[in-house]
Structures are given as C-alpha cells and as structure tokens.
Design an enzyme around this catalytic site. Structure first.
Site, short mmCIF file in Angstrom:
data_model
loop_
_atom_site.label_atom_id
_atom_site.label_comp_id
_atom_site.label_asym_id
_atom_site.label_seq_id
_atom_site.Cartn_x
_atom_site.Cartn_y
_atom_site.Cartn_z
N THR A 21 -11.58 -27.99 37.68
CA THR A 21 -11.71 -27.59 36.28
C THR A 21 -12.70 -28.47 35.52
OG1 THR A 21 -9.44 -26.77 36.28
CG2 THR A 21 -10.44 -27.20 34.14
N VAL A 22 -12.55 -29.80 35.63
CA VAL A 22 -13.43 -30.70 34.90
C VAL A 22 -14.82 -30.74 35.54
CG1 VAL A 22 -13.80 -33.09 34.16
CG2 VAL A 22 -11.51 -32.09 34.07
N GLY A 136 -9.14 -37.23 26.72
CA GLY A 136 -10.09 -36.15 26.97
C GLY A 136 -11.33 -36.24 26.13
N GLY A 189 -0.99 -23.17 32.28
CA GLY A 189 -1.88 -24.16 32.87
C GLY A 189 -1.89 -25.50 32.17
N GLU A 192 1.34 -29.22 35.36
CA GLU A 192 1.20 -29.07 36.80
C GLU A 192 2.48 -28.50 37.40
OE1 GLU A 192 -1.58 -29.68 38.37
OE2 GLU A 192 -2.66 -30.65 36.72
N LYS A 207 -2.88 -44.40 30.43
CA LYS A 207 -3.83 -44.37 29.32
C LYS A 207 -3.57 -45.50 28.34
CE LYS A 207 -4.16 -39.32 29.63
NZ LYS A 207 -3.77 -38.04 28.99
#
Length: 427
Positions: A21-22, A136, A189, A192, A207
């Site tokens: 995806t990324v 993100g 989505g 997970e 993080k």
C-alpha cells in the site's frame, strides 16, 4: 566530508523495497511529480508478475526479488517500506554501507535500533530519515527537530494510532461493542487480521519511544513503556464519560521530569474541551509542551497509503536537496536513558460491573480509604440488570500505583462480574 546528494545534482535515483500500500503510493507520487528531480529506478518485491502490471509504471523501471540487485545498483536513495525488524534492519544497514541514503517508515525498527542506524549513517556519511514512522502524513518528526529546535520540550502526548481511534469513535458514536467496531475496522482495512499491535498499544508504544527520543532527547526502550489494551472499553464507558464532560481515547504520553520519564500508552478519559477529544476516525494528533514556547499541536491523517507516502517522499526530497545535516534523525543524540515509570498522579475513573446487593459501595470505600485514596464521585445509570450492574467511581488525584494496589484487593470480591475498568482522567 563527502556530499551525499549535492543540491546541484541533476537527478536523484530512488529504489523502493516493498510495493504494498505505501510502496505503491510512493511510486505513484514519484512517477506523477515530474519536477522533483527524482526518478524511480528500482523496485524490490515478491511476486513480481502480479505487481508490475500497473499501467502508470514507467517502462524503464527495474524489478527484482534480490536485495543485492538494489545494493549494486546506481540508486542514490533506498526507501524501505516492508516493515518488521528483519530483514529490513539488515537491508538498511547494507544500503548505508553501500553508499546509499535511506528513507524508512519502519516505526518498530527505528524505535528499537534508530540510534544505532543514525550512528552508522554518520560514519558512512549518508542520510537516514524516518518522518513517516510516526503519525503517517503528519510532519511531527521534522516539526520537533526543526520547527521547535529552539525550545526545551518536556512533554509529548497524543493520539498515535488511527486504528484504535477509529474503533473507539465507532463505539462512541454507534453504541456498538468493541468486537463489532473492530470487525468493521478490519472490513474497511483500518485494522489488520491480527489487530493486537494496535489495540494492545504496541504500535503506539514504538511511536512514542521515537517521539521521546527525538523531542525529549532521552533514550527509551519501547519495552519499558507500559501499555494497556482498549479492548475492555464498552459503550457504557462513553455514557459515563459524557456525564463527566469527557470522552475516551487511546493516549500516548511521555513527560520528562529530571532523570525520570513518565510514559504510558493506554485508554484514558480526556475532557471534551481538549483537542484530543475532537480527533475522530483514523486521524492522529500530537501535542508537545516546551519550557519557552508552550503547547504546539500537530494533526492530520496518521495512516493510509497516500498520507504515509507523502511523508516518505518529503524525506526523499529533503535528502535530494541536501537540506538536512548528515546527522538527520536524532539530531541531538541522547547520551543516557531516563528511568521510565507509568506512576502518574491523576484523577481516576473506575467502572465496576457487579451483582448488586447492599454494602458494595461501603466495602469499596473502606479499601480505598485504607490505601489512602479519596473518592470523588459515584455514578450509576438506571435501567441495567441487577445481576450485571455497571457503575462508576471516580477518585481524587493520586498515584496510579495506589489505585492498582486497591484494585488487587478488590479483584477477589465475590460481587464482581468482571474485572474493573481503570482509566486515568487527563485534564
């Protein structure tokens, strides 16, 4: 000293490790933004035939399943978006040693090995950047390193996991169970198939460790930060929170006090007037507090291919323009570790579910009194079965360790239907 990517360079070649995806979003931005001086030249991924048929991909693009093809290539920057500690860690080390700069979105790797990788990048005179590893598309890493470099930060806290925020928002707005909200998040989505890293706080913990190292300049082992799951939260908790003029969010908190770092990841009550209460869906919000500049807020989309890809490409552009010092990463490398504790002093929310009978409040009040804790309020909504009655006790500000001591004694009482839900009240 060598200049890894001089500003005068006509073209900067980029290789991507991972085309999920990324990775595919990064590739699309690089291919569509033609004026950046960047050129996507290589992609490493498994199942190449299934991946490389997208019509928008350039014909010159070289595909491989062998990392050695990337290491021996003429790529200037390697983008790692495969995730996990290994083989990502070894591939990044090899890329740096082979003369390539690195951009990564790998929060777990940076949380566990970031200082080592920064040190290696310095030694080989290359860059490593990881702006996409936290929140993100929110530029919080660069904001802490550059925008707030003149301040002395002592507290960083916020909402760092969009999956948890989406689930809690659904429980709050729709009145559904945690299980139903999780299932919906998986269907869309956001979550997970195995959501434990998100709902149990492990993702946010990694993080937070990065933010504490970058912003508070203290070494933090992610495993030392206590975290709690959001799974016990029910719709009734939001009903009671509303009575307290609060809502519930998964909060990541790090506050430096001398040689001690208060740090935790857990669901908590936040006041409705707080910016944290207004963060809904998959968005992230990070708040920092400095000695001189006070409070600064960073907010935006914290997950998803495009927002994360924007952060990755921003790091690529910054490296290509050579606007970052070779120490990009943890600019002021911490020399020592702070002692980590989650023993905050706050007000507390305790939601019990009991088989109702006379004397329950008195029994609980005696235990709290013996532990040196004062009760602030008792809340009980009507309409629930006596065999499974939820009610709430809020406590005046005290250390979390005192509350846990009391709850250990309470856990053995025969009127409890399920374990107490214990949340700090932040304000």
């Amino acid at each position: 000293m060598k200049s890894p990517h001089p500003a005068s360079a006509a073209l900067c070649k980029v290789a991507i490790l991972g085309f999920g995806t990324v990775g595919s979003s990064v590739a699309r931005i690089l291919c569509e933004r033609t004026r950046t001086g960047l050129r996507l030249t290589h992609v490493l991924n498994r199942n190449l035939e299934r991946k490389k048929n997208a019509g928008w991909l350039p014909a010159h693009l070289q595909w491989t399943e062998d990392i050695n093809d990337i290491l021996s290539s003429d790529a200037d920057i390697v983008v790692e978006v495969i995730g996990g500690l290994e083989p990502a860690g070894e591939w990044i080390r090899s890329a740096l040693r082979s003369g390539k700069s690195v951009v990564t979105a790998n929060k777990q790797l940076i949380a566990h090995s970031g200082l080592e990788l920064i040190d290696l990048a310095r030694k080989v005179e290359r860059h490593i950047a990881f702006g996409a590893s936290v929140a993100g598309g929110v530029p919080v890493i660069s904001g802490l390193q550059e925008g707030l470099a003149g301040d002395e930060l002592f507290k960083i806290y916020g909402i760092l996991n969009g999956t948890c925020n989406y689930i809690l928002s659904q429980v709050e707005s729709q009145g559904v169970s945690f299980a139903a909200a999780l299932a919906e998040a998986q269907r869309l989505g956001f979550a997970e198939a195995d959501p434990s890293d998100d709902v149990d706080g492990l993702d946010a913990r990694a993080k937070l460790a990065i933010l504490a190292t970058v912003g508070l300049h203290t070494r933090v082992d992610p495993a030392a930060i206590p975290c709690r799951s959001i799974s016990p939260i029910e719709a009734v908790d939001f009903e009671y929170a509303k009575q307290l003029l609060c809502t519930i969010r998964q909060i990541s908190w790090a506050e430096l006090d001398g040689e001690q770092l208060f740090a935790t990841v857990r669901p908590a009550l936040v006041e409705l007037s707080s910016p944290l209460a207004r963060v809904e869906g998959g968005r992230n919000l990070v708040m920092s507090t400095g000695k001189y500049g006070g409070e600064t807020v960073f907010g935006g989309h914290g997950a998803g291919g495009n927002p994360t890809a924007v952060a990755v490409v921003s790091d690529i552009v910054a490296i290509a323009r050579a606007r970052q010092d070779i120490t990009q990463g943890f600019a002021d490398t911490p020399k020592s570790s702070a002692r980590v504790t989650a023993d905050f002093s706050t007000r507390h929310y305790l939601r019990f579910k009991v088989k109702d009978r006379p004397g329950i409040i008195g029994t609980l009040a005696d235990i709290f009194s013996h532990c040196g804790i004062n009760i602030d309020s008792v809340l009980q909504k009507p309409g629930y079965l006596k065999s499974s009655l939820p009610f709430v006790i809020t406590l005046e500000a005290c250390k979390a360790s005192l509350v846990e001591e009391a709850l250990e004694q309470i856990a053995g009482l025969d009127f409890l239907v399920q374990p107490c839900v214990h949340l700090p009240i932040l304000g």
